[in-house]
Design a protein around this motif. Structure first.
Motif, PDB file in Angstrom:
ATOM      1  N   TYR A 191      -2.055   2.683  -5.587  1.00  0.00           N
ATOM      2  CA  TYR A 191      -1.729   1.998  -4.354  1.00  0.00           C
ATOM      3  C   TYR A 191      -2.384   0.853  -4.447  1.00  0.00           C
ATOM      4  CZ  TYR A 191       0.892   6.304  -2.923  1.00  0.00           C
ATOM      5  OH  TYR A 191       2.119   7.399  -3.236  1.00  0.00           O
ATOM      6  N   GLU A 227       0.890  -1.033   0.267  1.00  0.00           N
ATOM      7  CA  GLU A 227       0.154   0.126   0.015  1.00  0.00           C
ATOM      8  C   GLU A 227       0.742   1.107  -0.125  1.00  0.00           C
ATOM      9  OE1 GLU A 227      -0.852  -0.702   4.668  1.00  0.00           O
ATOM     10  OE2 GLU A 227      -2.367   0.006   3.557  1.00  0.00           O
ATOM     11  N   LEU A 259      -3.901  -2.442  -2.445  1.00  0.00           N
ATOM     12  CA  LEU A 259      -4.058  -3.036  -0.927  1.00  0.00           C
ATOM     13  C   LEU A 259      -4.770  -4.508  -1.267  1.00  0.00           C
ATOM     14  CD1 LEU A 259      -4.114  -3.091   2.030  1.00  0.00           C
ATOM     15  CD2 LEU A 259      -6.060  -1.686   1.869  1.00  0.00           C
TER      16      LEU A 259
END
Length: 488
Positions: free
Chosen positions: A332, A283, A334
């Motif tokens: 990002y 992340e 996750l």
């Protein structure tokens, strides 16, 4: 993604072969003085589009298991046109200062024809003066370091220029000339009648590739020069091999396990987006938007398989948009592990689960693709032995590609056919061995353990190898070393 330096034509794309590794010879690399392995497809060439090929390598620590994987990975890098790094120079035998690797490839065409292409290469280890920047002062100073130098490349094949098949003969040999000695009939590239300027250009490319630790045969500048010539059958052979190395041959290093243990991110290997290095999902580390879309697709595929082997578990992925330093759109990523109402970041899961997720995309790729060759060093690292055994058993029954792995887990000897298993020996000049005279009803695991423990009692028995598979340690020496406090 594939770097098409050979400019494969549309017509050629429609008649590409499946490619597999069928034999490898390694000399003077790490603890291997000489080692030869013939894969199952070497002895049992099967009809086009039928069965997988597996090779599991077992043996004590430091006996040459990882060396086999590294040798293939080194050749992959050369064929892809990459520069060979210092890490390979450091594993060349310190006495001989030169290593040799030879790989025979099986080309399977949809006509049912099997052809052989052989690539041989020598790698020198020499000191080289390099510029090093001091991190504190920024000043540059000279330092001598080991470097790998590629020379004496050779390509041989039983495919002739006219497309017919015959005895294996050399088409490229860079030992004394640019491409081949004049005595080689049917050489790929004849420089004897070329203009002086072209010969000088070839000479420069060869010298430059040597100084930069790259293959001359697969050098990008050389391929540009080839494009001026006719699109020959020999040209096709090299193009097919390079495409295979780029798009279908993958190496999963044990180093990614260290990344898992440090919780530095989730290393994941994705076909066509991964070379020898994994994509690290974190992340805190953004990825390009296009790559994120492929990662998202692979996570969904992995999750579907994962849910069948780990009850009630699935993966979810979400992304936070951002802008990368180069102005490109990024995300990002996750990745979360979901088990019922329990949701946690995947990197907080067990090492074994992350390890499975790490190589699962390539495992699926090799299940589906005939040309896929996956190299996994220590495949059993952190993975439950019965689960791993089941995955390999499924591959042997349902897979289409080639899987080459090293392991210490003896459970796999009970689930895989003996033809897929090789062992290391204590003899550095005969490193790899296949236990002979094993009947179908024999348990290979039990035979191996007996060979390790009671080899002298097995002469003439079912598993008698005539070689030493394990160098026994002396218990009293271990105890003495543990008690040693620095004084005699």
């Amino acid at each position: 993604m594939y770097y098409n330096t050979y400019n494969i034509t549309d017509d050629h794309m429609n008649r590409l072969p499946y490619i597999r590794i069928k034999k490898i010879t390694v000399q003077n690399l790490k603890s291997v003085g000489n080692g030869v392995i013939e894969f199952n497809c070497y002895k049992e060439p099967r009809p086009y589009n039928t069965v997988p090929d597996i090779l599991g390598l077992y043996g004590q620590n430091g006996s040459g298991k990882s060396t086999l994987i590294q040798a293939i990975a080194l050749v992959k890098g050369l064929i892809c046109g990459f520069r060979i790094g210092k890490e390979y120079a450091d594993i060349i035998d310190v006495i001989h200062k030169t290593a040799y690797i030879k790989i025979e490839f099986d080309y399977q065409y949809n006509s049912g024809v099997h052809n052989t292409v052989v690539y041989e290469v020598n790698i020198d280890c020499k000191e080289k003066e390099v510029d090093v920047r001091d991190e504190k002062t920024g000043s540059i100073y000279k330092q001598r370091r080991n470097a790998a130098y590629i020379y004496n490349e050779k390509v041989s094949t039983d495919i002739y220029e006219d497309g017919n098949q015959g005895r294996i003969r050399t088409i490229i040999d860079t030992e004394k000339n640019l491409f081949c000695r004049p005595t080689h009939v049917g050489a790929f590239y004849d420089v004897s009648d070329m203009e002086k300027s072209i010969v000088e250009e070839l000479t420069y490319i060869k010298r430059n590739s040597y100084e930069n630790s790259r293959s001359f045969v697969f050098d990008l500048d050389l391929h540009k020069l080839f494009e001026r010539e006719e699109y020959s059958k020999y040209y096709e052979i090299l193009a097919e091999l390079q495409m295979y190395a780029n798009e279908y041959l993958y190496y999963i290093s044990l180093r990614s396990s260290g990344m898992v243990q440090l919780r530095a991110g989730i290393p994941i290997y994705i076909p066509n987006f991964t070379n020898n290095r994994p994509i690290v999902l974190s992340e805190k580390l953004p990825v390009p938007k296009g790559l994120y879309a492929e990662i998202e697709k692979q996570i969904h595929n992995i999750s579907k398989v994962l849910g069948t082997i780990i009850p009630e578990m699935k993966l979810e992925i979400s992304g936070v948009p951002t802008v990368l330093d180069n102005g490109e759109k990024g995300v990002y990523p996750l990745v979360k592990s979901v088990r019922g109402d329990r949701v946690i970041p995947l990197q907080n899961e067990s090492d074994g689960i992350i390890r499975i997720v790490s190589f699962m995309a390539l495992y699926i790729f090799a299940i589906r693709e005939h040309s896929a060759t996956i190299l996994v060093d220590e495949i059993d690292s952190g993975v439950f032995e019965y689960l791993l055994g089941e995955l390999l058993e499924i591959f042997s029954e349902e897979g289409k590609g080639q899987l080459i792995f090293t392991s210490h887990n003896l459970r796999l000897l009970e689930v895989l056919d003996k033809k897929y298993i090789r062992f290391t020996t204590t003899d550095r000049n005969n490193r790899y061995y296949k236990i002979k005279n094993v009947r179908g009803d024999n348990n290979l695991r039990d035979i191996y353990l007996r060979e390790v423990q009671y080899r002298n009692l097995l002469k003439g028995g079912a598993g008698d190898s005539g070689v030493e598979l394990y160098k026994k340690s002396k218990r009293f020496k271990i105890v003495d070393a543990l008690k040693y406090d620095g004084e005699e």
